[in-house]
Design a protein around this motif. Structure first.
Motif, PDB file in Angstrom:
ATOM      1  N   GLY A 217       0.808  -1.214   0.000  1.00  7.85           N
ATOM      2  CA  GLY A 217       0.000   0.000   0.000  1.00  7.85           C
ATOM      3  C   GLY A 217       0.842   1.264   0.000  1.00  7.85           C
ATOM      4  N   ALA A 218       0.207   2.392  -0.293  1.00 13.05           N
ATOM      5  CA  ALA A 218       0.897   3.678  -0.305  1.00 13.05           C
ATOM      6  C   ALA A 218       1.262   4.089   1.112  1.00 13.05           C
ATOM      7  N   THR A 219       2.379   4.762   1.249  1.00 19.29           N
ATOM      8  CA  THR A 219       2.860   5.169   2.574  1.00 19.29           C
ATOM      9  C   THR A 219       2.445   6.580   2.942  1.00 19.29           C
ATOM     10  N   LYS A 220       1.860   7.332   2.004  1.00 22.36           N
ATOM     11  CA  LYS A 220       1.485   8.725   2.243  1.00 22.36           C
ATOM     12  C   LYS A 220      -0.011   8.905   2.006  1.00 22.36           C
ATOM     13  N   PRO A 221      -0.571  10.050   2.419  1.00 17.78           N
ATOM     14  CA  PRO A 221      -2.011  10.272   2.229  1.00 17.78           C
ATOM     15  C   PRO A 221      -2.407  10.169   0.763  1.00 17.78           C
ATOM     16  N   PRO A 222      -3.568   9.583   0.480  1.00 15.68           N
ATOM     17  CA  PRO A 222      -3.979   9.367  -0.912  1.00 15.68           C
ATOM     18  C   PRO A 222      -4.202  10.656  -1.693  1.00 15.68           C
ATOM     19  N   TYR A 223      -4.547  11.771  -1.015  1.00 14.69           N
ATOM     20  CA  TYR A 223      -4.791  13.014  -1.745  1.00 14.69           C
ATOM     21  C   TYR A 223      -3.495  13.717  -2.152  1.00 14.69           C
ATOM     22  N   ASP A 224      -2.354  13.227  -1.671  1.00 17.06           N
ATOM     23  CA  ASP A 224      -1.063  13.779  -2.093  1.00 17.06           C
ATOM     24  C   ASP A 224      -0.186  12.712  -2.752  1.00 17.06           C
ATOM     25  N   THR A 225      -0.776  11.600  -3.133  1.00 12.24           N
ATOM     26  CA  THR A 225      -0.034  10.493  -3.732  1.00 12.24           C
ATOM     27  C   THR A 225      -0.540  10.232  -5.143  1.00 12.24           C
ATOM     28  N   LEU A 239      -4.407  10.782  -9.114  1.00 11.05           N
ATOM     29  CA  LEU A 239      -4.252  10.738  -7.670  1.00 11.05           C
ATOM     30  C   LEU A 239      -4.781   9.407  -7.140  1.00 11.05           C
ATOM     31  N   LEU A 240      -4.132   8.896  -6.124  1.00 12.31           N
ATOM     32  CA  LEU A 240      -4.621   7.680  -5.484  1.00 12.31           C
ATOM     33  C   LEU A 240      -6.030   7.910  -4.937  1.00 12.31           C
ATOM     34  N   GLN A 241      -6.306   9.125  -4.478  1.00 13.09           N
ATOM     35  CA  GLN A 241      -7.632   9.446  -3.963  1.00 13.09           C
ATOM     36  C   GLN A 241      -8.705   9.254  -5.034  1.00 13.09           C
ATOM     37  N   GLU A 275      -4.028  38.544   0.508  1.00 15.17           N
ATOM     38  CA  GLU A 275      -3.507  38.653   1.867  1.00 15.17           C
ATOM     39  C   GLU A 275      -2.338  37.694   2.099  1.00 15.17           C
ATOM     40  N   LYS A 276      -2.409  36.508   1.511  1.00 14.34           N
ATOM     41  CA  LYS A 276      -1.330  35.539   1.621  1.00 14.34           C
ATOM     42  C   LYS A 276      -0.674  35.380   0.266  1.00 14.34           C
ATOM     43  N   LYS A 277       0.631  35.270   0.273  1.00 11.69           N
ATOM     44  CA  LYS A 277       1.381  35.044  -0.966  1.00 11.69           C
ATOM     45  C   LYS A 277       2.313  33.861  -0.773  1.00 11.69           C
ATOM     46  N   GLY A 278       2.651  33.221  -1.878  1.00 14.19           N
ATOM     47  CA  GLY A 278       3.565  32.096  -1.820  1.00 14.19           C
ATOM     48  C   GLY A 278       2.887  30.799  -2.185  1.00 14.19           C
ATOM     49  N   LYS A 279       3.514  29.698  -1.798  1.00 13.29           N
ATOM     50  CA  LYS A 279       3.013  28.373  -2.139  1.00 13.29           C
ATOM     51  C   LYS A 279       2.068  27.890  -1.047  1.00 13.29           C
ATOM     52  N   ILE A 280       0.889  27.442  -1.459  1.00 15.02           N
ATOM     53  CA  ILE A 280      -0.136  27.018  -0.509  1.00 15.02           C
ATOM     54  C   ILE A 280      -0.535  25.576  -0.835  1.00 15.02           C
ATOM     55  N   PRO A 281      -0.516  24.684   0.155  1.00 16.70           N
ATOM     56  CA  PRO A 281      -0.915  23.295  -0.105  1.00 16.70           C
ATOM     57  C   PRO A 281      -2.424  23.149  -0.240  1.00 16.70           C
ATOM     58  N   PHE A 282      -2.841  22.189  -1.066  1.00 16.06           N
ATOM     59  CA  PHE A 282      -4.267  21.903  -1.229  1.00 16.06           C
ATOM     60  C   PHE A 282      -4.865  21.393   0.085  1.00 16.06           C
ATOM     61  N   GLY A 283      -4.199  20.392   0.661  1.00 15.38           N
ATOM     62  CA  GLY A 283      -4.746  19.756   1.847  1.00 15.38           C
ATOM     63  C   GLY A 283      -5.973  18.912   1.559  1.00 15.38           C
ATOM     64  N   ALA A 284      -6.207  18.622   0.292  1.00 13.16           N
ATOM     65  CA  ALA A 284      -7.367  17.831  -0.129  1.00 13.16           C
ATOM     66  C   ALA A 284      -7.089  17.279  -1.509  1.00 13.16           C
TER      67      ALA A 284
END
Length: 407
Positions: A217-225, A239-241, A275-284
């Motif tokens: 099985g995958a070792t990381k969360p499915p939404y980032d794999t 995506l595995l998700q 208001e925020k700049k830069g790289k932002i993760p999806f988290g989903a």
């Protein structure tokens, strides 16, 4: 005061007003040249896109792309055609047919005889088991039968072939052929899994999720794999998700497939008047443009241009053709638009937040991994900063005048 004097004063005031207006326009134009900027204005982005028309000349050093306004048609097309799919690339697959013997397979061939003193029987045992390894030429050796071409046969066909060859030699022979080790029907699984391995396929159809499970099985969360499948000259990545959520993407694997599992957190970059700049993760697993705008903290009403919300991306050809049309796409190619080497072409999507319906459309427009989202500044901010530079009164925008809009 005489009537003539009144008319003269009115004309003078009007002339002064025109002079101030002309000066303001000149200063505004000058401010665009002299004031340091943190990105292009809305009109500059729109003007940078390749315009239609055969008379349009493209400098050789200019990147060619199109700027497309997001509406519901565009959002639907990007969602439907732009979502990677293993089922579209390879097909879901059927039962896979009856498994056949292949090169490298290890067989157990057990031969039974009715008499006690036959070729393969004794008084103690009426059978003999012969191990056979299928050679690179597809053949294996059976005593008193000789060379048998096993490759391509089913187990039942191999049994019948051996029985027919022994009928004139053995006493009422019967044969049982079984697979000791399956070496020809394997799938390679590598990457971020519990243990990379050559996973043997069973006699029934195996789904991609089952093969991954056998490799730990995958070792990381499915939404980032990501799961990449290579078959012949084709490659597909999802995506595995997606495989977890959509059974149609859990396709049936085939012998010699190669599966790569990669941990690659989805992110998007935000620039401009947010208001925020830069790289932002999806988290989903997925993210809409409205959700991405909220993660970026919304726009700054004091400086942002609501007409200039842009998404910079390299888009697949099928999506590009859908949103701009085949004729427009061919025109862009003729002008010099080139791909990134993966069959994707540069495009900029624009969302006009001054339009009410944009807030609905943005809920169905998907943000992709590595997208760049840019909210341009309002042209009036350049003039204000320029005046501040000239008068020496340039100061940060007060806290009271800065309000945040969450889209």
């Amino acid at each position: 005061m005489s009537k003539n004097n009144g008319i003269g004063n009115s004309r003078a005031r009007f002339a002064r007003s025109l002079a101030r207006l002309a000066s303001g326009v000149a200063l505004l134009a000058l401010s665009g040249c002299l004031v340091p900027s943190d990105g292009p204005l809305t009109r500059e982005v729109l003007d940078a896109g390749a315009t239609g028309g055969s008379s349009y000349k493209i400098p050789e050093t200019k990147m060619i792309f199109d700027v497309v306004d997001i509406d519901q048609r565009v959002a639907n097309g990007v969602t439907t055609l732009g979502t990677p799919s293993l089922a579209r690339t390879f097909g879901f697959g059927g039962a896979g047919g009856v498994p056949v013997i292949g090169v490298g397979d290890k067989l157990q061939v057990t031969i039974f005889e009715a008499g006690p003193d036959g070729l393969f029987s004794t008084t103690e045992s009426k059978s003999t088991t012969i191990p056979v390894v299928v050679q690179p030429d597809g053949r294996g050796q059976i005593p008193y039968v000789g060379s048998v071409r096993f490759a391509g046969m089913t187990l039942e066909t191999a049994r019948d072939t051996i029985v027919d060859a022994l009928k004139a030699k053995a006493v009422e022979p019967d044969v049982l052929v079984s697979m000791a080790e399956n070496e020809s029907r394997n799938v390679s699984v590598q990457g971020d899994v519990g243990h990379a391995a050559m996973v043997p396929l069973g006699l029934s159809a195996d789904h991609l999720s089952e093969v991954l499970a056998r490799a730990g099985g995958a070792t990381k969360p499915p939404y980032d794999t990501y799961v990449t499948l290579k078959r012949g000259g084709r490659t597909g990545t999802v995506l595995l998700q997606t495989i977890v959520d959509n059974p149609k993407e859990d396709i049936i694997v085939k012998p010699a497939d190669q599966v790569y599992v990669t941990y690659d957190p989805q992110t998007f970059s935000v620039l401009g008047q947010t208001e925020k700049k830069g790289k932002i993760p999806f988290g989903a697993a997925s993210l809409s443009l409205i959700e991405a705008a909220a993660l970026a903290g919304g726009g700054n009403l004091a400086t942002a241009d609501p007409k200039g919300y842009f998404i910079f991306r390299y888009e697949n050809e099928s999506v590009y053709r859908h949103v701009v049309g085949d004729d427009r796409f061919r025109d862009l190619l003729a002008k010099g638009m080139t791909s990134d080497g993966q069959g994707r072409y540069p495009i900029i999507y624009r969302l006009d937040l001054a339009q009410t319906q944009s807030y609905i459309v943005a809920q169905s427009f998907p943000v992709r991994n590595r997208d760049v989202i840019y909210l341009s500044r309002h042209p009036a901010t350049d003039f204000s900063r320029f005046v501040g530079m000239v008068t020496g009164t340039l100061a940060p925008v007060s806290t009271a005048s800065r309000t945040v809009q969450t889209f």
